[in-house]
Design a protein around this motif. Structure first.
Motif, short mmCIF file in Angstrom:
data_model
loop_
_atom_site.label_atom_id
_atom_site.label_comp_id
_atom_site.label_asym_id
_atom_site.label_seq_id
_atom_site.Cartn_x
_atom_site.Cartn_y
_atom_site.Cartn_z
N ASP A 74 -0.90 9.14 -5.50
CA ASP A 74 0.53 8.72 -5.30
C ASP A 74 0.41 7.86 -3.89
O ASP A 74 -0.30 7.93 -2.94
N PRO A 75 1.31 6.77 -3.83
CA PRO A 75 1.12 5.94 -2.60
C PRO A 75 1.79 6.48 -1.56
O PRO A 75 2.60 7.52 -1.47
N GLY A 76 1.45 5.96 -0.23
CA GLY A 76 2.10 6.32 1.12
C GLY A 76 2.47 5.03 1.68
O GLY A 76 2.19 4.09 1.26
N ILE A 77 3.30 5.21 3.01
CA ILE A 77 3.79 4.21 3.59
C ILE A 77 3.79 4.48 5.10
O ILE A 77 4.69 4.03 5.74
N TYR A 78 2.68 5.00 5.42
CA TYR A 78 2.61 5.78 6.84
C TYR A 78 1.62 5.14 7.68
O TYR A 78 1.38 5.46 8.91
N ASP A 79 0.72 4.26 7.12
CA ASP A 79 -0.40 3.77 7.87
C ASP A 79 -0.65 2.08 7.41
O ASP A 79 -0.01 1.79 6.88
N ALA A 80 -1.60 1.51 8.27
CA ALA A 80 -1.68 0.31 8.34
C ALA A 80 -2.18 -0.17 6.93
O ALA A 80 -1.90 -1.42 6.45
N ALA A 81 -3.17 0.39 6.66
CA ALA A 81 -3.92 0.13 5.30
C ALA A 81 -3.01 0.08 4.16
O ALA A 81 -2.85 -0.89 3.17
N GLN A 82 -1.80 1.06 4.16
CA GLN A 82 -0.81 1.24 2.98
C GLN A 82 0.05 0.06 3.43
O GLN A 82 0.56 -0.63 2.13
N ILE A 83 0.63 -0.24 4.48
CA ILE A 83 1.42 -1.40 4.66
C ILE A 83 0.88 -2.67 3.86
O ILE A 83 1.47 -3.46 3.39
#
Length: 362
Positions: A70-79
């Motif tokens: 599942d995806p995240g939105i807590y680090d630069a690669a995810q952004i």
């Protein structure tokens, strides 16, 4: 002129060309470290004809995975990964919101290096027959820790803004962390976040206020599911819950309320929608077993402003066009719902293949 599925809709600051919204649906296609990739970008771009896409539940904190890929939105690669998704949707003419969440006690230690999940309570989820998740008893959040949870959401929201999302939806439904505080079958606290409805809603509203601070109220929505029992949760007075939440989001001028029904036409679900409509003047989105005709009927009667479709979008990337032409709908292969790779994800054909500037797949 009667409102239809194809009528435009002003949703806060967003102008939608139709009232067909794609539901947030976890599909476990993120790359390692919970990074969205080209596969996800293509999936969402294929469905960009929806009035609004609401991207799947996305974690705001590390070591809180509930599903694996599942995806995240807590680090630069995810952004950066999500920016690729947003750019693909925009290139295809669409609009996309991110659903941000924290799973709370639904996080699985086996997916998170053994880290114990957190919740409003220390009681584990009681799984129904056939649910093979390996859950653990959560750690009850201390009062002093709740501010850090709000800060995690704030950072996730700022990251979503950096990724270019048109809007955000706060996930207050389905028995995840905010819902674990909101509904009284799980929240057994005796401090400022437990007991009264006002206390139980305190965390949800604090997160909502952070979303408004980052995106502006015209680009913020909220999902609740007062009668949905998934993840072992219920509430003793769902009507009062809906009234209070509706009044609070009305006061904040939140752009939309996504009311997730177990079944939209169940009498008690209809009653909750009527209460929401009475106390909230923003855009009311409704979701739960709609087809073309029932969605059109509730729009025409004014019982909804937009209809959120989940399962019909799985195998019908061009659902809007199929509805417009009253064409048959393709049926999804549910055995491929959470499997890795493109099968059952981006390989469902449209009636007339669209020309989409899709990211290349490695």
């Amino acid at each position: 002129m009667s409102t239809s599925l194809f009528s435009p809709l002003q949703l806060g600051d967003l102008h939608l060309p139709n009232r067909i919204v794609m539901a947030p649906m976890t599909r476990t296609r993120a790359e390692p470290d919970h990074v969205p990739g080209a596969l996800m970008a293509r999936h969402y771009a294929q469905r960009a004809s929806a009035g609004l896409l609401i991207a799947e539940a996305t974690a705001v904190a590390p070591q809180t995975s509930a599903f694996g890929a599942d995806p995240g939105i807590y680090d630069a690669a995810q952004i950066a990964g999500w920016r690729q998704v947003v750019d693909a949707v925009h290139a295809a003419g669409g609009r996309i919101a991110l659903q941000v969440f924290h799973p709370g006690r639904a996080a699985l230690p086996g997916l998170n290096d053994g880290v114990q999940p957190v919740s409003s309570t220390d009681r584990a989820i009681r799984l129904p027959a056939g649910d093979d998740r390996v859950v653990a008893a959560p750690r009850r959040l201390a009062l002093a820790e709740i501010g850090e949870v709000v800060a995690q959401f704030r950072r996730g929201l700022e990251n979503a803004h950096s990724a270019g999302f048109d809007a955000v939806e706060i996930h207050g439904a389905h028995g995840y962390l905010l819902d674990q505080f909101l509904r009284d079958s799980v929240n057994d606290r005796t401090d400022a976040y437990g007991g009264s409805l006002e206390n139980r809603a305190r965390l949800l509203l604090a997160v909502l206020d952070e979303a408004i601070a980052v995106f502006g109220s015209g680009r913020v929505g909220l999902r609740i599911s007062p009668l949905v029992a998934y993840n072992d949760i219920s509430d003793s007075n769902p009507r009062a819950l809906v009234q209070y939440v509706a009044q609070e989001i009305e006061r904040r001028a939140v752009a939309f309320l996504d009311l997730r029904h177990e079944r939209h036409d169940a009498p008690e679900e209809e009653a909750l929608a009527d209460i929401a409509r009475l106390h909230y003047r923003g855009v009311l989105l409704r979701n739960g077993g709609y087809d073309h005709d029932s969605g059109a009927a509730d729009l025409a009667s004014g019982r909804a402003d937009g209809i959120v479709y989940g399962k019909p979008f799985l195998a019908n990337p061009d659902l809007v066009e199929r509805f417009r032409k009253r064409a048959p709908l393709a049926q999804p292969d549910f055995s491929l719902l959470y499997t890795p790779g493109p099968r059952g994800y981006i390989d469902y054909p449209a009636l007339e293949p669209a020309v989409i500037d899709e990211p290349a797949l490695a």
